[in-house]
Design a protein around this motif. Structure first.
Motif, short mmCIF file in Angstrom:
data_model
loop_
_atom_site.label_atom_id
_atom_site.label_comp_id
_atom_site.label_asym_id
_atom_site.label_seq_id
_atom_site.Cartn_x
_atom_site.Cartn_y
_atom_site.Cartn_z
N TRP A 278 0.85 -1.20 0.00
CA TRP A 278 0.00 0.00 0.00
C TRP A 278 0.89 1.25 0.00
N LEU A 279 1.92 1.24 0.84
CA LEU A 279 2.82 2.39 0.90
C LEU A 279 3.55 2.61 -0.43
N LEU A 280 3.97 1.51 -1.05
CA LEU A 280 4.70 1.62 -2.32
C LEU A 280 3.82 2.10 -3.47
N VAL A 281 2.53 1.85 -3.39
CA VAL A 281 1.62 2.30 -4.45
C VAL A 281 1.13 3.71 -4.18
N VAL A 282 0.71 3.99 -2.97
CA VAL A 282 0.12 5.30 -2.66
C VAL A 282 1.20 6.38 -2.52
N GLY A 283 2.35 6.04 -1.97
CA GLY A 283 3.41 7.03 -1.78
C GLY A 283 3.83 7.72 -3.06
N PRO A 284 4.23 6.96 -4.09
CA PRO A 284 4.61 7.61 -5.35
C PRO A 284 3.46 8.38 -6.00
N ALA A 285 2.24 7.89 -5.84
CA ALA A 285 1.09 8.61 -6.40
C ALA A 285 0.94 9.96 -5.70
N ARG A 286 1.15 9.98 -4.41
CA ARG A 286 1.06 11.23 -3.66
C ARG A 286 2.18 12.18 -4.07
N LEU A 287 3.38 11.65 -4.21
CA LEU A 287 4.49 12.49 -4.65
C LEU A 287 4.23 13.08 -6.04
N GLY A 288 3.65 12.27 -6.92
CA GLY A 288 3.33 12.75 -8.25
C GLY A 288 2.30 13.86 -8.21
N SER A 289 1.35 13.78 -7.30
CA SER A 289 0.33 14.83 -7.21
C SER A 289 0.91 16.10 -6.63
N LEU A 290 1.91 15.98 -5.79
CA LEU A 290 2.55 17.20 -5.25
C LEU A 290 3.34 17.93 -6.32
N LYS A 291 3.98 17.18 -7.21
CA LYS A 291 4.76 17.79 -8.29
C LYS A 291 3.85 18.50 -9.29
N ALA A 292 2.64 17.95 -9.49
CA ALA A 292 1.70 18.54 -10.44
C ALA A 292 1.08 19.83 -9.91
N ALA A 293 1.07 20.01 -8.60
CA ALA A 293 0.41 21.18 -8.00
C ALA A 293 1.23 22.42 -8.09
#
Length: 88
Positions: A73-88
């Motif tokens: 769960w951490l390996l899937v959600v963590g990078p997705a969260r990081l990706g959303s921070l870069k897009a903001a």
């Protein structure tokens, strides 16, 4: 004793995150993933508890399955969260 508190807390956290992700348009797939991981955790955790309580030779393996689900769960959600921070 620690696992008696942390395991239910982990499941609740997955479910809470799942409901939060459902409200976010780009995160709905992660909501389903979070709910699936929580169900998987609830299904395999009793086997780990039983294996550990009976001092089975497979106790270590049985304990690693719920831990592995948490790490997944951490390996899937963590990078997705990081990706959303870069897009903001």
């Amino acid at each position: 004793m620690f696992a008696a508190v942390s395991s239910p807390a982990i499941v609740v956290a997955f479910i809470v995150c799942g409901f939060a992700f459902r409200r976010m348009p780009g995160w709905r797939k992660l909501a389903i993933f979070s709910f699936a991981i929580s169900v998987g955790f609830v299904v395999v955790a009793p086997a780990a508890i039983i294996a550990t309580a009976t001092k089975s030779d497979l106790a270590g393996l049985a304990e690693r399955v719920p831990i592995g689900l948490s790490v997944l769960w951490l390996l899937v959600v963590g990078p997705a969260r990081l990706g959303s921070l870069k897009a903001a």
